[in-house]
Structure formats: C-alpha cells, structure tokens
Design an enzyme around this catalytic site. Structure first.
Site, PDB file in Angstrom:
ATOM      1  CE  LYS A 170      -4.864  -2.193   0.778  1.00 12.13           C
ATOM      2  NZ  LYS A 170      -4.909  -0.724   0.619  1.00 12.13           N
ATOM      3  CB  SER A 178      -0.938  -0.051   1.217  1.00 16.99           C
ATOM      4  OG  SER A 178      -1.924   0.944   1.144  1.00 16.99           O
ATOM      5  CD  GLU A 213       7.512   4.233 -11.829  1.00 22.77           C
ATOM      6  OE1 GLU A 213       6.766   5.140 -12.236  1.00 22.77           O
ATOM      7  OE2 GLU A 213       7.150   3.040 -11.770  1.00 22.77           O
TER       8      GLU A 213
END
Length: 469
Positions: free
Chosen positions: A326, A301, A312
C-alpha cells in the site's frame, strides 16, 4: 408644475427604476457566481438529475426517506465511484469511531471479551482499570449490562453497552463458577490503548512489537526503546508483522529515532506533482544498534514506510515475507457532525525512489511461517461434528494435525478419525471428550496453536540469527 419639470421627474424615476433593476441583476449575478464558487457541483449538468431524483424520492417513495440518510448515501456513492477502497465517507458515528480508533485511549471498563457457545466471557482484564478494581476475573461470564441481557446480541452491541462517557456508571451482572450471580457497579474511565510492547531477549537483543500507528505510538515506542537500552540492549528486533499502518506522523518520529540524521525516510508526491514532500531523519542522539525488521503480507502502509526506511537508510535487515503493498497516502478531515471524509491524495516512495504500491517491500531474507499460522478462525456459535464436511472441517483437521492429533484421512470430511482426534485433544486439555467441536474446544485449539507459534516462530529465529552474524 410645468411640462419641463414633469418630464425631468419622469426621467429621474425611470433612471431610478433602471438603476434598481441593474443593482438587482448585478446582485443576483454576484450571488449566483458566489453560489457556483462555493458549491461547484451546481455547475455540473448531471446535478439536475441528482436534484430531480432527490425531490422525487422525497415526494413519492412509498416507504418514506430521511434527507440525512439520502445525502449520506449519495456522498458514500460518490466516494465509491472513485474505485479506490481507501477513499471513503463515514457518516456520523462511523466517523467518530474512525477518529477514536487513533486516539491514545477510549472510555470503558477495561476488559477484553470473547464469545463462546453463545456466552460472552472475560478474556483479559487490563491492569489499573475499573474492571480490575471491581474484581472482574478472566473467565467471568457477562450476563447483563445495565439490566439488558447480553445473550444473543452482537459483539459491537456489547461493546457499546460497556462504553460511555467518562465518569458514568454501568452495572454488570456476572456468572462465575461456584459463585452465585454477581452484580458490580463500575465507573467508566479512560482506558489506554497500547500499540507497542517490548521484551528483553538473550545476548543483548531487545524486541519491540508495534501493532499499529496511532497518536501515542511514538511515545510508547520511546518508552520501550529506553527501557531496553537501560537493560543493555545492543541489537533490536522490530516486529511489524500484521501492522496495518495508521498515522504518518508517529511513523516518521519513530524512523527519526532509528535512521541516522539527515538520511531520507520517504518521499510523498501529491497530484500532478503540485507538491513533493521529503521527510529526513531528525535524529538527535545517535544509536549504535544492529536492527532486524520482521514483516509479513499483512504489514501495510505506515508499517511499510518504516520497514523500507530502515532497510534503505539505516542498513537494517528485513526478514519475513513480502509486505502488502500500500504505497498511497490518505488524509482525513472531520465535519461538524463528526462525519469523516478519507481521501487518497498522494503516493509515497522509499528512500531509493521506489513505489511499493501493489508490489510491497521485499525482505532481504525470506522466511515463511508454518501453514497453521495463517489458518482462519473456526466459526463461533456453531458446533462441528461427525458427518460434517467443508473448508472449516479441513481447517479443523489442519489445526489438530499441527498439534499432533492425526485427523484427516479424507481432508474436509469429519469422519471417525477426526472425531477421535478431537476427543484426544479434549481429554488432554481437560475438556469434556465429546468429539464435538464447540466454542470451548475452538478457543482451546487457537490458544495451543498460538503458544506453539510463539515457541517455534521461524521468522523471529531467523531475525535473531541475522543479528548474531
């Protein structure tokens, strides 16, 4: 009175009756429309079945039923029908406990307790808490709380006995080696919940570990980050292993501290794309840090949100194993009675536009932990001895072998060699060498394995290698 006047009055009375009836009809209709708007469940045909079932249970169920329990059960069942493990209804105290779990503190005495051979022992004492000020020590056995013997009660029950309202007093009876039974009276106080820890390693490398994302996590992170920067940190290892997630707001705040300004952190897409929300870094002070992030299969999560954003949008290197996966977002609201409705309302995507749901975040450098690091805990309150067999025996044998005590000529069977391995471990750790594994031996095994993993930790070592390149 003439006939014309009488007829007029009769017409007036008729119109008055018809008008009153019309008002009643319109009022009833408006009221019904209002009810249907306010309670749309009434429009569903199947609601009649629900209502009939409720009345029949109330009237005829042999053992009786409480309306609150029936309706809470129905609401739980409604959420369960969504077939989404993350959408749940938590009635009353369950909802209160859920909300409390994200608070920066709880009210209690300030100890962590473990169960050992049916006894509750103090495992750690939190600094500057009522327990420390009252003289509680590691290894003390909690015998009674406010006159209630704790032997045989559940851990949850013990916790509820120790916790309470701020300023209230609790009497704790203790047994301590070489000392007659002690009785201390403590005043319950707010105990801070720590979700971030840090350490300065070698060569300008700082390590920050985030266990979960609660209300205070961003502030804790800032404190740790600044402490390491003050010590000359130039490289950061961010440890998110086994972080189950939590609140999104502190996650974004932390990402904004590490991700360059105006870079995308994540995108959140709501049902039918009626709302698409993008979160960009609001970094105020540029940080010139090399970052390595450590993750594992239990990083989930919000932990995955931060790992993906750093990978990224900040060029961080992710080390470890694929995360849990998740990629959906829940919101929760609390009702007046403290119950909580937690509902999946959106999915999130990484800065690169990828959904990680049921896929996880892939590490740049894959590193597995040794097998002993993922072993389940041995059962508490039970003894394992020669002649036993099963998966828990296999787990015990794997633990012993990892610590240098060969124990498994026949995996899963507690034979003579396993008994001798247990005795050897017990002798080396100042335990009674019975060859029988009880809670004391189990606890000692877990402690030794924890120490071994901290020393070896191949994932941390690989992260340090990546920062050194």
């Amino acid at each position: 009175m003439n006939e014309r006047g009488t007829a007029a009055r009769q017409r007036l009375a008729t119109w008055w009756v018809l008008g009153a009836a019309a008002v009643l009809i319109v009022g009833f209709g408006a009221g019904r429309i209002s009810m249907l708007v306010q309670y749309p469940v009434l429009k569903e045909k199947v609601f009649a079945n629900f209502n009939a079932s409720y009345k029949e249970i109330k009237q005829d169920f042999l053992f009786g039923a409480e309306p609150e329990a029936l309706l809470n059960g129905a609401t739980k069942g409604m959420l369960a029908s969504l077939d989404d493990p993350y959408s749940v209804y938590l009635p009353g105290s369950e909802g209160q406990d859920f909300v409390q779990s994200y608070q920066p503190e709880f009210v209690g005495i300030g100890v962590q307790v473990r169960q050992e051979e049916g006894r509750y022992l103090v495992d750690s004492v939190i600094k500057d808490t009522p327990a420390e000020k009252g003289g509680l020590q590691i290894g003390d056995e909690i015998v009674q709380v406010d006159g209630t013997p704790v032997k045989g009660i559940s851990m949850d029950k013990l916790v509820s006995l120790l916790r309470g309202a701020e300023g209230t007093k609790v009497k704790v009876a203790l047994a301590r080696a070489g000392v007659p039974q002690l009785a201390v009276e403590l005043t319950r106080a707010p105990i801070p919940v720590t979700t971030v820890t840090h350490a300065m390693l070698e060569d300008g490398v700082g390590r920050i570990t985030i266990s979960r994302f609660a209300e205070s996590t961003a502030k804790e992170f800032e404190t740790s980050l600044q402490a390491l920067l003050d010590k000359g940190m130039s490289k950061l290892v961010l440890d998110l292993r086994s972080n189950p997630g939590g609140l999104l707001t502190p996650t974004i705040d932390i990402a904004s501290r590490l991700v360059p300004k105006d870079k995308l952190i994540l995108e959140v897409d709501y049902k039918d794309e009626k709302k698409v929300q993008k979160y960009f870094s609001k970094q105020k002070e540029k940080l010139d840090l090399q970052i390595a992030v450590i993750v594992n299969g239990q990083t989930a999560s919000a932990g995955e949100v931060l790992a993906a954003a750093l990978k990224e949008s900040a060029g961080a290197t992710v080390v470890g194993t694929t995360t849990f996966g998740k990629g959906i977002v829940q919101s929760f609201g609390q009702f007046k009675d403290k119950s909580v409705l937690k509902l999946t309302e959106a999915q999130w995507k990484t800065p690169g536009g990828q959904s990680i749901h049921k896929k996880g975040v892939e590490p740049d450098v894959k590193v597995e932990l040794p097998a002993y690091a993922t072993l389940p805990m041995l059962p508490t309150g039970e003894e394992s001895k020669q002649g036993d067999y099963g998966d828990y025996v296999k787990t015990l044998q794997t633990m012993l072998e990892a610590l240098g005590y060969p124990a498994a000529p026949v995996p899963g069977v507690f034979g003579e060699q396993t008994t001798e391995a247990v005795r050897g471990f017990q002798r080396d750790n100042d335990l009674e060498a019975t060859g029988v594994v009880g809670d004391k031996t189990s606890h000692a095994l877990m402690e030794k394995l924890r120490d071994k993993l901290q020393k070896e930790d191949p994932q941390l070592r690989k992260a340090l290698d990546q920062l050194g390149e």
